[in-house]
Design a protein around this motif. Structure first.
Motif, PDB file in Angstrom:
ATOM      1  N   THR A  79      25.958   6.606  83.592  1.00  0.00           N
ATOM      2  CA  THR A  79      25.990   7.589  82.496  1.00  0.00           C
ATOM      3  C   THR A  79      24.857   7.374  81.502  1.00  0.00           C
ATOM      4  OG1 THR A  79      27.361   6.168  81.092  1.00  0.00           O
ATOM      5  CG2 THR A  79      28.512   7.634  82.658  1.00  0.00           C
ATOM      6  N   PHE A  80      24.174   6.249  81.602  1.00  0.00           N
ATOM      7  CA  PHE A  80      23.124   5.827  80.672  1.00  0.00           C
ATOM      8  C   PHE A  80      23.642   5.554  79.264  1.00  0.00           C
ATOM      9  CE2 PHE A  80      20.529   8.497  83.699  1.00  0.00           C
ATOM     10  CZ  PHE A  80      20.106   7.414  84.445  1.00  0.00           C
ATOM     11  N   ALA A  81      24.972   5.583  79.086  1.00  0.00           N
ATOM     12  CA  ALA A  81      25.538   5.199  77.798  1.00  0.00           C
ATOM     13  C   ALA A  81      25.255   3.719  77.577  1.00  0.00           C
ATOM     14  CB  ALA A  81      27.040   5.467  77.777  1.00  0.00           C
ATOM     15  N   GLY A  82      24.924   3.365  76.346  1.00  0.00           N
ATOM     16  CA  GLY A  82      24.555   1.981  76.056  1.00  0.00           C
ATOM     17  C   GLY A  82      25.407   1.353  74.989  1.00  0.00           C
ATOM     18  N   GLN A  83      25.348   0.041  74.966  1.00  0.00           N
ATOM     19  CA  GLN A  83      26.067  -0.726  73.963  1.00  0.00           C
ATOM     20  C   GLN A  83      25.146  -1.834  73.474  1.00  0.00           C
ATOM     21  OE1 GLN A  83      29.730  -2.555  75.377  1.00  0.00           O
ATOM     22  NE2 GLN A  83      30.839  -1.615  73.678  1.00  0.00           N
ATOM     23  N   ALA A  84      25.041  -1.955  72.159  1.00  0.00           N
ATOM     24  CA  ALA A  84      24.168  -2.971  71.575  1.00  0.00           C
ATOM     25  C   ALA A  84      24.979  -3.943  70.729  1.00  0.00           C
ATOM     26  CB  ALA A  84      23.091  -2.323  70.715  1.00  0.00           C
ATOM     27  N   HIS A  85      24.583  -5.209  70.783  1.00  0.00           N
ATOM     28  CA  HIS A  85      25.213  -6.222  69.937  1.00  0.00           C
ATOM     29  C   HIS A  85      24.106  -7.043  69.277  1.00  0.00           C
ATOM     30  CE1 HIS A  85      28.207  -9.026  68.440  1.00  0.00           C
ATOM     31  NE2 HIS A  85      27.388 -10.002  68.814  1.00  0.00           N
ATOM     32  N   ALA A  86      24.118  -7.062  67.949  1.00  0.00           N
ATOM     33  CA  ALA A  86      23.107  -7.814  67.203  1.00  0.00           C
ATOM     34  C   ALA A  86      23.599  -9.223  66.919  1.00  0.00           C
ATOM     35  CB  ALA A  86      22.783  -7.102  65.899  1.00  0.00           C
ATOM     36  N   TYR A  87      22.800 -10.204  67.300  1.00  0.00           N
ATOM     37  CA  TYR A  87      23.078 -11.595  66.966  1.00  0.00           C
ATOM     38  C   TYR A  87      22.307 -11.958  65.695  1.00  0.00           C
ATOM     39  CZ  TYR A  87      25.136 -11.853  71.600  1.00  0.00           C
ATOM     40  OH  TYR A  87      25.919 -11.633  72.698  1.00  0.00           O
ATOM     41  N   GLN A  88      22.499 -13.159  65.213  1.00  0.00           N
ATOM     42  CA  GLN A  88      21.905 -13.551  63.943  1.00  0.00           C
ATOM     43  C   GLN A  88      20.399 -13.812  64.035  1.00  0.00           C
ATOM     44  OE1 GLN A  88      24.041 -16.713  62.068  1.00  0.00           O
ATOM     45  NE2 GLN A  88      22.965 -16.525  60.141  1.00  0.00           N
ATOM     46  N   GLY A  89      19.892 -14.075  65.238  1.00  0.00           N
ATOM     47  CA  GLY A  89      18.497 -14.477  65.381  1.00  0.00           C
ATOM     48  C   GLY A  89      17.495 -13.421  64.937  1.00  0.00           C
ATOM     49  N   GLN A  90      16.617 -13.791  64.036  1.00  0.00           N
ATOM     50  CA  GLN A  90      15.512 -12.952  63.561  1.00  0.00           C
ATOM     51  C   GLN A  90      14.341 -13.885  63.280  1.00  0.00           C
ATOM     52  OE1 GLN A  90      17.274 -11.201  60.031  1.00  0.00           O
ATOM     53  NE2 GLN A  90      18.131  -9.487  61.172  1.00  0.00           N
ATOM     54  N   MET A  91      13.152 -13.519  63.744  1.00  0.00           N
ATOM     55  CA  MET A  91      12.002 -14.388  63.480  1.00  0.00           C
ATOM     56  C   MET A  91      10.689 -13.606  63.550  1.00  0.00           C
ATOM     57  SD  MET A  91      11.480 -16.529  67.058  1.00  0.00           S
ATOM     58  CE  MET A  91      10.048 -17.396  66.453  1.00  0.00           C
ATOM     59  N   TRP A  92       9.686 -14.167  62.903  1.00  0.00           N
ATOM     60  CA  TRP A  92       8.335 -13.628  62.957  1.00  0.00           C
ATOM     61  C   TRP A  92       7.575 -14.251  64.116  1.00  0.00           C
ATOM     62  CZ3 TRP A  92       7.178  -9.703  59.854  1.00  0.00           C
ATOM     63  CH2 TRP A  92       7.786  -9.587  58.608  1.00  0.00           C
ATOM     64  N   GLN A  93       6.729 -13.448  64.760  1.00  0.00           N
ATOM     65  CA  GLN A  93       5.721 -13.948  65.688  1.00  0.00           C
ATOM     66  C   GLN A  93       4.393 -13.326  65.282  1.00  0.00           C
ATOM     67  OE1 GLN A  93       6.871 -13.050  69.719  1.00  0.00           O
ATOM     68  NE2 GLN A  93       8.127 -14.895  69.892  1.00  0.00           N
TER      69      GLN A  93
END
Length: 199
Positions: free
Chosen positions: A34-48
């Protein structure tokens, strides 16, 4: 004299290009039917970042090569920010921040009527504790604490921490233990290096 981290980048010449990337730890799954999606955000955030220096002669290149080699690969750290944003676009003359580690919504106090504008950079901490953050929404100070959205979230708990509003930088380290540089027949040096936020 012993080397002490984090190092300050040489000022003999400015980077030609700095590519900054905001990395988020998000898991995303999509149904193949169906191309339906599910997203889950974790705490990780960083600069590169990828930093490219202009072509330069030996006198200037020697300082950059010594700086990069002195990092000893991923061992050492250095301070890096967006060199084109030496000052904020807003009018804030001061800002203090309170919040817990991981918070993207922090409590900020800015003088009445003064502003931070979306896209402005602020720095919390200094030297080895310096962290670079981007303001995500326009903010007008009331003289009292109010919510401010920043990215990435706080690395440590902060209590009335004074934000640096000019030449904001964070602590980075090289993304690899190899550091190449090129030298052509005209004795012109080419130097590029990848970096990531030191968390």
């Amino acid at each position: 004299m012993a080397i002490s981290y984090p190092l300050t980048m040489p000022t003999v010449t400015s980077p030609r290009v700095i590519e900054l990337r905001a990395i988020n730890a998000v898991a995303y799954s999509q149904s193949p039917f169906t191309f339906a999606g599910q997203a889950h955000a974790y705490q990780g955030q960083m600069w590169q970042a990828d930093v490219t220096l202009p072509a330069m002669r030996r006198a200037n290149a020697a300082e950059w090569v010594a700086f990069l080699v002195s990092l000893r690969g991923q061992y050492g750290t250095f301070l890096l920010g967006d060199t084109t944003c030496a000052s904020i676009r807003g009018t804030a003359t001061s800002c203090s921040v309170t919040g817990s580690a991981g918070d993207n919504t922090v409590s900020a106090t800015v003088p009445i009527g003064e502003t931070l504008l979306m896209g402005d950079y602020i720095q919390l901490g200094s030297a080895a504790t310096a962290t670079l953050h981007k303001v995500l929404v326009n903010y007008t100070g009331t003289g009292s604490a109010a919510d401010l959205e920043i990215w990435p979230g706080l690395r440590v708990d902060r209590s009335s921490a004074t934000a640096t509003l000019s030449n904001a930088r964070g602590v980075f380290r090289l993304s690899t233990n190899q550091q190449p540089w090129t030298i052509n027949q005209a004795s012109t040096y080419g130097i590029t290096f990848p970096a990531m936020e030191a968390i």
